[in-house]
Design a protein around this motif. Structure first.
Motif, PDB file in Angstrom:
ATOM      1  N   ILE A  47       0.782  -1.388   0.139  1.00  0.00           N
ATOM      2  CA  ILE A  47       0.024  -0.087   0.078  1.00  0.00           C
ATOM      3  C   ILE A  47       1.015   1.321  -0.042  1.00  0.00           C
ATOM      4  N   GLU A  48       2.015   1.280   0.640  1.00  0.00           N
ATOM      5  CA  GLU A  48       2.896   2.147   0.488  1.00  0.00           C
ATOM      6  C   GLU A  48       3.130   2.523  -0.950  1.00  0.00           C
ATOM      7  N   THR A  49       3.367   1.834  -1.944  1.00  0.00           N
ATOM      8  CA  THR A  49       3.638   1.999  -3.290  1.00  0.00           C
ATOM      9  C   THR A  49       2.620   2.767  -3.766  1.00  0.00           C
ATOM     10  N   LEU A  50       1.365   2.233  -3.673  1.00  0.00           N
ATOM     11  CA  LEU A  50       0.199   2.940  -4.083  1.00  0.00           C
ATOM     12  C   LEU A  50      -0.276   4.388  -3.504  1.00  0.00           C
ATOM     13  N   SER A 100      -1.606  15.392   1.075  1.00  0.00           N
ATOM     14  CA  SER A 100      -1.299  14.492   2.137  1.00  0.00           C
ATOM     15  C   SER A 100      -2.579  13.363   1.765  1.00  0.00           C
ATOM     16  N   ILE A 101      -1.911  12.254   1.841  1.00  0.00           N
ATOM     17  CA  ILE A 101      -2.894  10.862   1.926  1.00  0.00           C
ATOM     18  C   ILE A 101      -2.716   9.903   3.056  1.00  0.00           C
ATOM     19  N   GLU A 102      -4.045   9.635   3.461  1.00  0.00           N
ATOM     20  CA  GLU A 102      -3.763   8.348   4.201  1.00  0.00           C
ATOM     21  C   GLU A 102      -4.385   7.281   3.605  1.00  0.00           C
ATOM     22  N   LEU A 103      -4.068   6.000   3.221  1.00  0.00           N
ATOM     23  CA  LEU A 103      -4.706   4.965   2.634  1.00  0.00           C
ATOM     24  C   LEU A 103      -4.892   3.895   3.732  1.00  0.00           C
TER      25      LEU A 103
END
Length: 122
Positions: free
Chosen positions: A75-78, A96-99
């Protein structure tokens, strides 16, 4: 420095094939993202002109398409690809993104987060 104005996309659903084990990647999963777009100009300077802001519907559709493009292990890659997409294809000054991934038992979710700024000056 004055903080930049922001547009928030909260709980954006992304269907993708992701996971380290092959069998986990074989089936689709729904990840959830919170995306904060920092805009280069203040809202009042936009003069009610849609061309002066970030089309958040287009961002949402693009990120959903990006997630569906190909399988990934991390998920770090995405998350990193999503940030690069927002900065490269839209007028965002920063993102900023939280996935979040719902995968581990006894947890609500696992999440990664990142903050990236545009190298372009407004």
């Amino acid at each position: 420095m004055t903080p930049l104005d922001e547009i928030h996309l909260t709980a954006l659903r992304l269907t993708t094939h992701i996971g380290v084990p092959d069998d986990e990647r074989a089936g689709s999963q729904v990840l959830v993202a919170d995306v904060v777009l920092r805009v280069a100009s203040r809202f009042e300077a936009m003069n009610d002109d849609i061309a002066a802001t970030i089309d958040y519907a287009a961002v949402a559709a693009r990120l959903q398409a990006l997630a569906a493009e190909r399988p990934r292990r991390l998920i770090e890659t995405l998350a990193a690809e999503m940030a690069a997409c927002v900065l490269g294809e839209f007028k965002a000054a920063g993102v900023s993104i939280e996935l979040r991934k719902h995968i581990l038992p006894d947890t609500q979710h696992v999440a990664v987060s990142l903050v990236r700024e545009s190298e372009q000056k407004p």
